[in-house]
Design an enzyme around this catalytic site. Sequence first.
Site, PDB file in Angstrom:
ATOM      1  N   ASP A   1      -4.802   9.810   9.200  1.00  0.00           N
ATOM      2  CA  ASP A   1      -3.433   9.309   9.632  1.00  0.00           C
ATOM      3  C   ASP A   1      -3.027   9.885  11.049  1.00  0.00           C
ATOM      4  O   ASP A   1      -3.183  11.066  11.040  1.00  0.00           O
ATOM      5  CB  ASP A   1      -2.361   9.536   8.658  1.00  0.00           C
TER       6      ASP A   1
ATOM      7  N   GLU B   1       1.070  -1.060   0.010  1.00  0.00           N
ATOM      8  CA  GLU B   1      -0.079  -0.134  -0.173  1.00  0.00           C
ATOM      9  C   GLU B   1       0.830   1.377  -0.026  1.00  0.00           C
ATOM     10  O   GLU B   1       1.638   1.610   0.940  1.00  0.00           O
ATOM     11  CB  GLU B   1      -1.025  -0.002   1.241  1.00  0.00           C
TER      12      GLU B   1
END
Length: 265
Positions: free
Chosen positions: A57, A46
Site C-alpha cells: 500500500d 474490501e
Amino acid sequence: MNRINKLFKDKGKDILSVYFTAGFPKLEDTIPIAEELQEVGADMLEIGIPFSDPIADGPTIQASNNQALKNGMTLTKLFEQLQVLRTTVNIPVILMGYINPILQYGIEDFCKACDQAGVDGLILPDLPMIEYQTKYKALFEQHGLRNVFLISPQTSENRIREIDQQSDAFIYMVSTAGTTGAKDKFSDEAVAYFARINSLKLKNPRLIGFGISNNITFEQACKSASGAIIGSAFIKAVSDSIDLKTDINDFVKSIKNNVQLTVNR
C-alpha cells in the site's frame, strides 16, 4: 452461491469495489461506511485489516492503517463490529490484509470468525501460493472464503495461468508496478497490459486496482475488465470528513456518473 460469484454471474461488468480501512477515520466507522457504500451503489466492499507494515500500500492507505491502529482497531475488535454486518449489508464483502496478524490471531479462528460474520473472500498479498495450496486452501473452502490473488504487469503468463487455475472468484489486476495510489489516467503501458491479459482468455473475471481515482480511470478499467477496485481515492475522500454520508454519496457519484466531487470538510 458465494456472493462474489453471484455478483459476477448476475452483473458481470461495470463492477465497483471500494476499499476502506477498518476503524478509519474513527474506530466505530466500519459498519456505517459499509452501509452507506452499499446504499449509494458500490457493488462490493474490501475492508482493510490495519497492519503496521502494509507493504503493498501507498502512503494514503498506510496513513489510514496507522490511524486505525491508534484508534484501537484490532482483529478482535473488527470481528466484534462485523457481527452485525449482515443485518444491513447484503453485497459481497472481502477482507484485505497481511498474513502476520492473521497467523497471530490463529488461522482457524480467523476463518471461523469470517464465516460467522458473513465474509465472502480474502485478499492476502503476502500469502505465497504454495502456502495457500498446501496449508490453507481446504480451510478457506470449508468456511466459504474465496481467496483472491494479485497479478501485475510483471507477472509471467505461466504464473497468471496458475493463478487462474487456483482461483474461484476473480483475479485482482494491479494496474502498474508499485504500491497503491490514485492516478488521473492510465499510461499506454498499462492499457497494453490490460489488452494482453484479455488475450489470454482466462476463466476467471478480473477487477483492476491501484490507480483508480475518477470516472475516467473507472471507465477505462471497465472497458478492459469486469470493473475496478478503488482504495486510496476513497480514503482521501473520507479522511477529514465531517459528514460521511454526504461525502461517500458524492464520491461514488463522481466515480460512476462523472460528476464533480465536493467533499464536506
